[in-house]
Design an enzyme around this catalytic site. Sequence first.
Site, PDB file in Angstrom:
ATOM      1  N   VAL A 140       0.809  -1.222   0.000  1.00  0.00           N
ATOM      2  CA  VAL A 140       0.000   0.000   0.000  1.00  0.00           C
ATOM      3  C   VAL A 140       0.844   1.275   0.000  1.00  0.00           C
ATOM      4  O   VAL A 140       0.339   2.351  -0.314  1.00  0.00           O
ATOM      5  CB  VAL A 140      -0.956   0.010   1.207  1.00  0.00           C
ATOM      6  CG1 VAL A 140      -0.194   0.209   2.517  1.00  0.00           C
ATOM      7  CG2 VAL A 140      -2.022   1.075   1.043  1.00  0.00           C
ATOM      8  N   TYR A 141       2.131   1.183   0.344  1.00  0.00           N
ATOM      9  CA  TYR A 141       2.983   2.384   0.380  1.00  0.00           C
ATOM     10  C   TYR A 141       3.240   2.878  -1.042  1.00  0.00           C
ATOM     11  O   TYR A 141       3.774   2.147  -1.857  1.00  0.00           O
ATOM     12  CB  TYR A 141       4.330   2.099   1.033  1.00  0.00           C
ATOM     13  CG  TYR A 141       4.301   1.613   2.457  1.00  0.00           C
ATOM     14  CD1 TYR A 141       3.170   1.716   3.265  1.00  0.00           C
ATOM     15  CD2 TYR A 141       5.428   1.032   3.027  1.00  0.00           C
ATOM     16  CE1 TYR A 141       3.168   1.259   4.569  1.00  0.00           C
ATOM     17  CE2 TYR A 141       5.443   0.582   4.338  1.00  0.00           C
ATOM     18  CZ  TYR A 141       4.313   0.688   5.098  1.00  0.00           C
ATOM     19  OH  TYR A 141       4.305   0.232   6.399  1.00  0.00           O
ATOM     20  N   SER A 142       2.917   4.110  -1.435  1.00  0.00           N
ATOM     21  CA  SER A 142       2.226   5.081  -0.612  1.00  0.00           C
ATOM     22  C   SER A 142       0.977   5.570  -1.359  1.00  0.00           C
ATOM     23  O   SER A 142       0.959   6.642  -1.958  1.00  0.00           O
ATOM     24  CB  SER A 142       3.152   6.263  -0.307  1.00  0.00           C
ATOM     25  OG  SER A 142       3.749   6.694  -1.544  1.00  0.00           O
ATOM     26  N   GLY A 198       2.260   0.660  -4.066  1.00  0.00           N
ATOM     27  CA  GLY A 198       3.338  -0.111  -4.677  1.00  0.00           C
ATOM     28  C   GLY A 198       4.565   0.707  -5.024  1.00  0.00           C
ATOM     29  O   GLY A 198       5.579   0.140  -5.465  1.00  0.00           O
ATOM     30  N   GLU A 199       4.507   2.004  -4.811  1.00  0.00           N
ATOM     31  CA  GLU A 199       5.648   2.852  -5.168  1.00  0.00           C
ATOM     32  C   GLU A 199       6.909   2.481  -4.389  1.00  0.00           C
ATOM     33  O   GLU A 199       8.008   2.415  -4.950  1.00  0.00           O
ATOM     34  CB  GLU A 199       5.303   4.337  -4.941  1.00  0.00           C
ATOM     35  CG  GLU A 199       4.336   4.925  -5.943  1.00  0.00           C
ATOM     36  CD  GLU A 199       2.897   4.541  -5.695  1.00  0.00           C
ATOM     37  OE1 GLU A 199       2.072   4.715  -6.613  1.00  0.00           O
ATOM     38  OE2 GLU A 199       2.589   4.062  -4.576  1.00  0.00           O
TER      39      GLU A 199
END
Length: 314
Positions: A51-53, A62-63
């Site tokens: 979930v980040y961010s 997914g970043e």
Amino acid sequence: MTTSLGTSDLSIFPLALGGNTFGWTSDEATSRDVLDAFAAGGGNLVDTADVYSAWAPGNEGGESESVIGRWMADRKNRADVVVATKVSQHPQFSGLSASNIAAAAEASLGRLATDHIDLYYAHFDDENTPLEETVAAFDALVTAGKVRHVGISNFSAERVSEWVGIARRNGFAAPVALQPHYNLVHRSAFERDLAPAAEVNELAVLPYFGLASGFLTGKYRTQADLAQSNRGDGAKAYLNAEGLGVVDALGTIADARGSAVATVALAWLLSRPTVAAPIASARTVEQLPALLAVADLTLTSEELALLDEASASF
């Protein structure tokens, strides 16, 4: 300096690097610099989540995993990095159903550019899915070689024990790690309920928010200080007489030991039974030395007593 992660075969540096800033408050170049410095300082466990961010404007989740994956691919250091990530909160992969876990794991593997995840957490409990289904789905990933070890995050003590019981009764891969919210100004919930559950079930504890959103670095002492960073709102709740008393106690020890306030706060966590490594994030390389220094700071019984007394109300 390394320590064993519970009953697993993983050997880790006694500080985990939080990846929540990567692709958010740390751009890719800065994130890579932080990762390089962490590895150069002996660190090896990088903690992230699918979930980040997603909360940041323009991001979809997914970043952080993607930044870490590209970094490992470029550095060709996958074998030296212990990768921990999580499932249940990504906008496209919400919950802990078996199908969602399988799909989310594949997506994380792709972003991380790897064929296995060293430590895969259930990020938050999903009471809409039978726990037996969730535990079996994690075991299937371990059996397939896509996950080495299972972790649990943000579960109640009762649900942690239920998960372990299901795993043991069915011969499934049992969890080896627990990731709770725990620090000097957020103690009672963990110490009353989760610490005993971790001990009896042989779970290594890796606390998040180890520095209370930066409050335990000592940089927030007035309301005006909260505007210094994006995490100021997270520290706001502690900006009172009791919270500042904890910071003062940390400062007393830090001054006497020639250490940073943040180092002392993390060293207190590392002294706690069952804690294998606190998790802390560094937005810039300059913030990292104080975090890595926890490996070389052992607090005395008198120093621990001072911090315990100052933080007793939390």
